[in-house]
Design an enzyme around this catalytic site. Structure first.
Site, short mmCIF file in Angstrom:
data_model
loop_
_atom_site.label_atom_id
_atom_site.label_comp_id
_atom_site.label_asym_id
_atom_site.label_seq_id
_atom_site.Cartn_x
_atom_site.Cartn_y
_atom_site.Cartn_z
CG HIS A 1 -15.09 -7.90 -10.62
ND1 HIS A 1 -16.35 -7.73 -11.14
CD2 HIS A 1 -15.07 -7.15 -9.49
CE1 HIS A 1 -17.04 -6.92 -10.37
NE2 HIS A 1 -16.29 -6.56 -9.36
CG ASN B 1 -17.26 -6.01 -0.14
OD1 ASN B 1 -16.71 -6.72 0.70
ND2 ASN B 1 -17.63 -4.77 0.12
CG ASP C 1 -2.25 0.73 0.96
OD1 ASP C 1 -3.31 0.09 0.86
OD2 ASP C 1 -2.18 1.98 0.84
CB VAL D 1 -5.01 0.97 -5.75
CG1 VAL D 1 -3.76 0.14 -5.44
CG2 VAL D 1 -5.08 1.26 -7.24
CB SER E 1 -16.22 -3.12 -9.54
OG SER E 1 -15.95 -1.92 -8.92
CE LYS F 1 -8.98 0.33 -10.19
NZ LYS F 1 -8.70 -0.51 -9.04
N1 LIG Z 1 -15.55 -2.50 -2.17
C1 LIG Z 1 -16.24 -3.24 -3.01
O1 LIG Z 1 -17.40 -3.61 -2.81
C2 LIG Z 1 -15.57 -3.70 -4.28
C3 LIG Z 1 -16.05 -4.84 -4.95
C4 LIG Z 1 -15.38 -5.27 -6.11
C5 LIG Z 1 -14.30 -4.55 -6.58
N2 LIG Z 1 -13.89 -3.44 -5.93
C6 LIG Z 1 -12.73 -2.72 -6.48
O2 LIG Z 1 -11.59 -3.02 -5.70
C7 LIG Z 1 -10.71 -1.91 -5.68
C8 LIG Z 1 -10.41 -1.52 -4.24
O3 LIG Z 1 -11.61 -1.23 -3.58
P1 LIG Z 1 -11.70 -1.14 -2.00
O4 LIG Z 1 -13.14 -1.07 -1.69
O5 LIG Z 1 -10.88 -2.20 -1.41
O6 LIG Z 1 -11.03 0.27 -1.72
P2 LIG Z 1 -10.36 0.83 -0.37
O7 LIG Z 1 -10.49 2.29 -0.46
O8 LIG Z 1 -10.89 0.11 0.80
O9 LIG Z 1 -8.83 0.43 -0.52
C9 LIG Z 1 -7.97 0.97 -1.47
C10 LIG Z 1 -6.56 0.89 -0.90
O10 LIG Z 1 -5.65 1.22 -1.95
C11 LIG Z 1 -4.61 1.99 -1.37
N3 LIG Z 1 -3.91 2.70 -2.43
C12 LIG Z 1 -4.26 3.85 -3.04
N4 LIG Z 1 -3.31 4.18 -3.96
C13 LIG Z 1 -2.38 3.20 -3.91
C14 LIG Z 1 -1.16 2.97 -4.61
N5 LIG Z 1 -0.72 3.85 -5.51
N6 LIG Z 1 -0.44 1.88 -4.31
C15 LIG Z 1 -0.88 1.00 -3.38
N7 LIG Z 1 -2.01 1.19 -2.67
C16 LIG Z 1 -2.75 2.27 -2.95
C17 LIG Z 1 -5.29 2.86 -0.37
O11 LIG Z 1 -4.38 3.35 0.59
C18 LIG Z 1 -6.30 1.89 0.24
O12 LIG Z 1 -5.75 1.19 1.33
C19 LIG Z 1 -11.40 -0.83 -6.49
O13 LIG Z 1 -10.94 -0.90 -7.80
C20 LIG Z 1 -12.87 -1.23 -6.42
O14 LIG Z 1 -13.61 -0.76 -7.51
C21 LIG Z 1 -14.48 -3.01 -4.79
#
Ligand SMILES: NC(=O)c1ccc[n+]([C@@H]2O[C@H](COP(=O)([O-])OP(=O)(O)OC[C@H]3O[C@@H](n4cnc5c(N)ncnc54)[C@H](O)[C@@H]3O)[C@@H](O)[C@H]2O)c1
Length: 726
Positions: free
Chosen positions: A461, A464, A354, A411, A440, A418
């Site tokens: 993908h 959650n 992270d 992220v 997503s 990304k």
């Molecule tokens: N939350 C959901 O329901 C869900 C479901 C499916 C997919 N997703 C996808 O998963 C991904 C993450 O979602 P999330 O809900 O876990 O988000 P989140 O905000 O909980 O976590 C994102 C993490 O990425 C870190 N981050 C940001 N920039 C970074 C970098 N340059 N290098 C490394 N780490 C970095 C942040 O510090 C944070 O800890 C997104 O693309 C989201 O669309 C989310």
């Protein structure tokens, strides 16, 4: 009854020098022992031999075992069950099986089932007919009666004998759920007479059978407290248990699944009566269930899952998957932490990277909490949990990713971030390392554009919460090579997930189909329907929760964002409903914020519908609620999904109707008893769906414009499965 001419060479019967008779199941034509009809006929012959030998004093005990390493008997042949169309044919076949297991029970010498590895369905019923059951403590040793998940019931005496052996409550826990238990639990409930360490299992079985008791030991190892004794051991207690179980089944299945109710009927009437009457009831009720539409649909779901396990056409070819033993995860947030935990749970080393220390700590903590929960639920030992945690690490540096064969990016959902993170990662990992994004909604191809090795990149993908949702969409970019798809697919399977390969397009598959469905719920609000009525009708159809409750779950902000992205990618038919747009502009966030369409308590538990939500839905929503026709609500919601699925299929997002159906069941909980979205559509025929879609288009406008494919299928008189079967 059809008499199959094929014979089996399994099982065999031998008598050793100690006068022990061994019936060994080891079908050379299959990797697992299945109780197909030829095997059952052969089993009957071997039992005749055993009976004769017993009468003549040539054997003192008969042991039933498997020659397959790590599996005992996995049950009846599902294809044979699926092929039965006539209830009387079903009943005859069932009675034949029952008679064979009665032969086991009435052999003149004690019988022992020696179970090492998976023992399911008919395998459990064979074991139940034996005098004793000995189990190995191997992780692979599992006991389960999955019949109910196929819409039928254990009918070779399982429904009858299990409660007589382990008591009503423990039996219901297995019969009504189809769940599998391990050897320890099997001993605790009294199924197993003994559990032996895996490495000395054969020797211990050998010792036991030298002096196998004539009868099961009284009470065996079963530990029963006073309350359980009262509930299982008195007529009043049993009535209470059955009534409570029936209520629970009805509330969790909405009455859509008849099999658990028939199991309860049998136990209600026959648990304490003569064995034969109970077996007769098993046969006649199961015969009706076997030919029912619900069972046929559930068998279809079983086949889709099995096909996904074997790998589909999308992963075939000569590209063998690479093994992933070291995983990198970018982003230690909700998804990253969840993915890391799941990987470690499946013995994969993980490094989470992270940009913030506190995020890494949070990700590790998230994983630890999930392991603690698994320990509490007895899914994992304390030692096992500690070992899992030892293989999860995290930090801010890239060097932790040096051993990774695969890095999954999770992220923040922003294309610029990304692209930058993936490009940087590519420079810091092994050239053979694969990269995958957990996005997503963003385009995989647009991310691939930023990479030097786009062929080693695809989408992975997860949904959650990661540890609970069974689906993983594997997204094939236009440059992704076959090895990458095969590797990510195999890795998803290793994590215990059901992968479906999909093309790169807005919302991929599942979210794309959900989009118009959720949006339609907003239009229904605009037409005056209440939150309660809309959600109740979706549940009535069989969805696990209503669309408005689902929007709360996902987050109103996240849904609004996803809706906008879908509209941008798919056009005006996805224009968000005014009610949802208005709601997106308020402070309401859904469950995570304590209020959305519903109110939630501090622990996030749903309390009730928030009647004040209507005031936040804007001017398009009338002041007064009025009841719409229930059926119209269900039709509008479901037609939106079918129409969008037709478009996705037409555009090649997936190749087969079955992939749509599996993805929707695993990703959204689309009701399995309907067999899947497109199988349901086929049950109305595309013509029927088209008629309804056109009616809705006339009434509600362009968002119901029928998909070209729907029109084409209706015109050419083909179903989705006929046109997109394989
Ligand atoms: N939350 C959901 O329901 C869900 C479901 C499916 C997919 N997703 C996808 O998963 C991904 C993450 O979602 P999330 O809900 O876990 O988000 P989140 O905000 O909980 O976590 C994102 C993490 O990425 C870190 N981050 C940001 N920039 C970074 C970098 N340059 N290098 C490394 N780490 C970095 C942040 O510090 C944070 O800890 C997104 O693309 C989201 O669309 C989310």
């Amino acid at each position: 009854m059809s008499i199959a001419t094929k014979t089996s060479v399994s099982p065999t019967f031998e008598i050793d020098s100690d006068d022990i008779g061994w019936i060994t199941f080891d079908d050379p034509e299959r990797s697992l022992n299945v109780l197909a009809e030829p095997v059952m006929r052969r089993f009957a012959e071997m039992l005749d031999d055993a009976r004769a030998a017993g009468r003549e004093g040539q054997v003192k005990v008969v042991v039933i075992r498997s020659g397959k390493p790590g599996s005992f008997i996995v049950g009846a042949d599902v294809d044979e069950i699926a092929a039965i169309e006539d209830p009387s044919e079903a009943e005859q076949k069932i009675q034949l099986g029952q008679a064979i297991l009665n032969d086991v029970e009435t052999l003149p010498v004690p019988t022992v089932a020696a179970i090492h590895g998976t023992c399911l369905g008919g395998g459990v019923e064979v074991a139940l007919a034996c005098t004793h059951r000995l189990l190995s403590d191997a992780k692979k040793t599992k006991i389960g009666l999955p019949e109910v998940t196929l819409g039928i019931l254990p009918t070779w005496g399982g429904t009858t004998r299990l409660p007589r052996l382990v008591g009503l409550q423990a039996a219901l826990d297995l019969l009504l759920t189809g769940k599998q238990i391990d050897a320890r639990k099997a001993r605790r409930i009294g199924f197993a007479a003994e559990v032996y360490p895996e490495h000395i299992f054969q020797e211990m079985v050998g010792d036991f059978v030298q002096n196998a008791p004539e009868r099961p030991r009284a009470g065996s190892q079963r530990k029963v407290n006073l309350v359980a004794r009262l509930l299982d051991g008195t007529a009043l207690g049993r009535k209470l248990v059955l009534r409570t179980a029936r209520k629970r089944v009805l509330s969790s299945t909405g009455g859509h699944y008849p099999a658990p109710l028939r199991i309860l009927d049998i136990l209600d009437k026959h648990q304490t009566g003569p064995l034969e009457q109970s077996l007769t009831a098993e046969a006649s009720l199961a015969a009706e269930l076997v030919v029912s539409a619900v069972s046929k649909n559930l068998v279809h779901v079983f086949h889709m899952r099995e096909a996904a396990r074997r790998g589909t056409s999308a992963t075939s070819g000569d590209s063998a998957p690479r093994t992933v033993t070291n995983l990198g995860v970018l982003g230690a947030g909700i998804m990253g932490g969840g993915i890391a935990q799941l990987a470690a749970y499946n013995d994969v080393r993980v490094y989470m990277k992270d940009i913030r220390h506190d995020a890494v700590t949070g990700g590790l903590q998230h994983a630890r909490q999930l392991f603690d929960k698994a320990v509490k639920r007895r899914k994992l030992s304390t030692r096992g949990a500690r070992q899992c945690m030892e293989i999860v690490t995290g930090g801010l540096e890239y060097h932790g990713l040096s051993a990774a064969e695969l890095v999954v990016e999770a992220v923040v959902e922003r294309m610029d971030v990304k692209r930058a993170v993936l490009r940087e990662t590519e420079q810091n990992v092994d050239a053979a390392c694969l990269l995958a994004t957990n996005t997503s909604s963003l385009s995989v191809d647009e991310m691939a554009d930023a990479l030097k090795r786009p062929e080693r990149f695809c989408g992975m993908h997860f949904f959650n919460p990661v540890h609970r949702m069974p689906l993983v969409e594997v997204i094939r970019g236009s440059a992704t090579d076959a090895v990458s798809i095969a590797t990510v697919y195999a890795f998803a399977l290793k994590l215990g997930k059901i992968p479906v390969v999909v093309g790169d397009g807005p919302g991929f598959l599942v979210n794309r189909i959900l989009g118009p469905y959720l949006n339609e719920a907003g239009f229904l609000l605009g037409d005056g329907a209440s939150v309660g009525q809309i959600d109740a009708q979706a549940k009535q159809f069989g969805m696990p929760m209503g669309p408005l409750r689902l929007i709360d779950e996902v987050g109103i902000d996240v849904s609004a964002h996803a809706g906008a992205a879908l509209r941008e990618g798919l056009g005006d038919r996805l224009t968000p409903s005014p009610a949802l747009v208005a709601l997106g502009e308020t402070e309401r966030l859904g469950r995570k914020g304590g209020r959305g369409f519903y109110l939630y308590d501090q622990k996030g538990r749903e309390r009730e519908i928030d009647e004040s939500v209507y005031a936040d839905l804007g001017a398009s929503v009338p002041k007064e609620r009025h009841k719409l026709r229930d059926r119209d609500i269900r039709t509008r919601l479901v037609v939106q999904m079918i129409n969008e699925a037709a478009r996705a299929l037409d555009q090649g997002i997936v190749r087969t109707a079955a992939e749509v159906d599996l993805a929707m069941i695993m990703g959204t909980g689309f009701p399995p008893f309907r067999g899947g979205l497109l199988r349901f559509a086929d049950s109305l025929h595309p013509k029927g769906v088209l008629d309804r879609t056109r009616e809705l288009e006339t009434k509600h406008g362009a968002r119901f414009e029928p998909a070209d494919l729907l029109v084409e299928l209706a015109t050419s008189d083909r179903t989705f499965y006929e046109a997109f079967g394989t």
